[in-house]
Design an enzyme around this catalytic site. Structure first.
Site, PDB file in Angstrom:
ATOM      1  N   PHE A  28       1.476 180.090   7.835  1.00  0.00           N
ATOM      2  CA  PHE A  28       2.563 180.658   7.039  1.00  0.00           C
ATOM      3  C   PHE A  28       3.168 179.652   6.065  1.00  0.00           C
ATOM      4  O   PHE A  28       4.063 180.000   5.307  1.00  0.00           O
ATOM      5  CB  PHE A  28       3.678 181.226   7.933  1.00  0.00           C
ATOM      6  CG  PHE A  28       4.208 180.259   8.957  1.00  0.00           C
ATOM      7  CD1 PHE A  28       4.963 179.162   8.599  1.00  0.00           C
ATOM      8  CD2 PHE A  28       3.970 180.474  10.304  1.00  0.00           C
ATOM      9  CE1 PHE A  28       5.471 178.283   9.541  1.00  0.00           C
ATOM     10  CE2 PHE A  28       4.473 179.624  11.271  1.00  0.00           C
ATOM     11  CZ  PHE A  28       5.220 178.523  10.884  1.00  0.00           C
TER      12      PHE A  28
ATOM     13  N   LYS B 295       7.157 187.961  12.779  1.00  0.00           N
ATOM     14  CA  LYS B 295       7.415 186.722  13.517  1.00  0.00           C
ATOM     15  C   LYS B 295       6.542 186.743  14.769  1.00  0.00           C
ATOM     16  O   LYS B 295       6.778 187.536  15.677  1.00  0.00           O
ATOM     17  CB  LYS B 295       8.882 186.581  13.893  1.00  0.00           C
ATOM     18  CG  LYS B 295       9.205 185.223  14.521  1.00  0.00           C
ATOM     19  CD  LYS B 295      10.658 185.123  14.906  1.00  0.00           C
ATOM     20  CE  LYS B 295      10.983 183.690  15.343  1.00  0.00           C
ATOM     21  NZ  LYS B 295      10.108 183.218  16.435  1.00  0.00           N
TER      22      LYS B 295
ATOM     23  N   LYS C  53      14.999 184.346  10.264  1.00  0.00           N
ATOM     24  CA  LYS C  53      14.307 185.106  11.294  1.00  0.00           C
ATOM     25  C   LYS C  53      15.247 186.211  11.770  1.00  0.00           C
ATOM     26  O   LYS C  53      16.435 185.989  11.997  1.00  0.00           O
ATOM     27  CB  LYS C  53      13.877 184.217  12.459  1.00  0.00           C
ATOM     28  CG  LYS C  53      14.996 183.434  13.128  1.00  0.00           C
ATOM     29  CD  LYS C  53      14.448 182.538  14.230  1.00  0.00           C
ATOM     30  CE  LYS C  53      15.556 181.711  14.878  1.00  0.00           C
ATOM     31  NZ  LYS C  53      15.047 180.831  15.951  1.00  0.00           N
TER      32      LYS C  53
ATOM     33  N   ARG D 223      16.019 172.592   8.429  1.00  0.00           N
ATOM     34  CA  ARG D 223      16.621 173.905   8.625  1.00  0.00           C
ATOM     35  C   ARG D 223      16.897 174.515   7.256  1.00  0.00           C
ATOM     36  O   ARG D 223      17.707 174.024   6.487  1.00  0.00           O
ATOM     37  CB  ARG D 223      17.918 173.768   9.416  1.00  0.00           C
ATOM     38  CG  ARG D 223      18.544 175.071   9.822  1.00  0.00           C
ATOM     39  CD  ARG D 223      17.686 175.847  10.805  1.00  0.00           C
ATOM     40  NE  ARG D 223      17.503 175.147  12.072  1.00  0.00           N
ATOM     41  CZ  ARG D 223      16.764 175.603  13.072  1.00  0.00           C
ATOM     42  NH1 ARG D 223      16.108 176.755  12.937  1.00  0.00           N
ATOM     43  NH2 ARG D 223      16.644 174.919  14.189  1.00  0.00           N
TER      44      ARG D 223
END
Length: 320
Positions: free
Chosen positions: A160, A88, A236, A230
């Site tokens: 990504f 991340k 994450k 979402r």
């Protein structure tokens, strides 16, 4: 725990139907590429869809996939091998719609023309990045009204996601790799992803990244088709949580902080108030965030009353 994990990975027929309605009809082969007069490569891609109304100067609803926070990788232990893991990045989210770069909020990013002139005419999603622990410098560079070439020469666009493309996530990543290989733009790359064999692999990688001052990892279900919003298939994972709160007062420092800010009093969106006194550099104590502004802070957990434990200042929060 097993039931929870299975629910995370389960793709119901209703979800499949909604996703298929969003996908492009087909993917043309990426086997032949030419260059147009304006320098943009003519990469055959899915038929474009209208992301925002005709005549609009900026998107009103970007096709963004937003990850859910995950407290522990063991929540996915029953099917951890179905996921791909990536670092991340502590960067600035940037969405390329085929013509322009945008912040997550939909505001235009004033990138130099040379930075994007060879980008393809289809959407790409990723992070603008200068390196680990460089967020403040990066944030200042990309938010200038007048881009400075010297700063942008140090920025990479790390991809990504291939928004709205057909196929599962693993296939979309491969398409991005193919595109980047053809374009040969030095500052354009795909964030590396690795297949998973165990939860221990995730924990070891996360520990390694923390020692390198990275932010955390992202876990993405490899078989997931594209769906904006979402996501129930992207997570994450960070060693600490982070959140934003509003500055409502500034408390003077004592001792070595005499004449400077000692702590900020913050209010969370839920109306909880607490003092934040750690994580500040001396310059930030001499020039603290203004009352009414928002700051990002990190914390380990919440108390029974909903207040953050071991909270530490990260940065002044930017809305994008």
């Amino acid at each position: 725990m097993k039931k929870y994990s299975n629910e995370i990975a389960d793709e119901s027929s209703s979800h499949q139907k909604r996703r298929r309605q969003m996908l492009f009809c087909s993917l043309l082969p990426l086997s032949f590429f030419t260059t147009l007069v304006n320098g943009k490569p003519d990469i055959p891609v899915e038929t474009p869809v209208e992301l925002y109304p005709m005549g609009s100067s900026s998107p009103s609803n970007l096709a963004l996939v937003l990850p859910r926070p995950l407290a522990d990788a063991r929540q996915l232990s029953a099917n951890i091998t179905d996921y791909l893991m990536s670092e991340k990045l502590d960067g600035v989210r940037a969405y390329w719609d085929g013509q322009q770069l945008y912040f997550r909020s939909g505001r235009v990013i004033n990138a130099p023309s040379w930075f994007t002139e060879k980008f393809p005419s289809h959407p790409m999603d990723g992070e603008l990045w200068m390196g680990r622990a460089q967020f403040e410098r990066l944030s200042g560079a990309v938010r200038r009204q007048q881009a400075q070439d010297k700063e942008w020469r140090q920025i990479q666009y790390c991809l990504f996601e291939y928004p709205l493309a057909a196929g599962d996530f693993r296939l979309r990543l491969q398409k991005l790799h193919n595109i980047v290989e053809v374009l040969q733009v030095p500052w354009l790359r795909v964030i590396p992803h690795e297949s998973l064999k165990s939860v221990e692999q995730v924990e070891a990688r996360l520990k390694q990244l923390m020692l390198q001052k990275a932010e955390g990892v992202v876990l993405h279900l490899a078989s997931a088709e594209f769906e904006a919003g979402r996501s129930e298939f992207v997570y994450k994972l960070k060693p600490q949580h982070d959140a934003e709160a509003k500055v409502i007062s500034i408390h003077s420092g004592k001792g070595k902080f005499e004449g400077m800010m000692g702590a900020l009093e913050l209010e969370t969106p839920e109306g909880k108030r607490f003092k934040l006194g750690t994580g500040f550099a001396d310059e930030q104590r001499r020039n603290p965030p203004q009352i009414g502004s928002f700051v990002t802070y990190r914390y380990r957990d919440l108390t029974s009353s909903g207040l953050p434990k071991f909270a530490s200042f990260v940065r002044v929060h930017q809305p994008e």
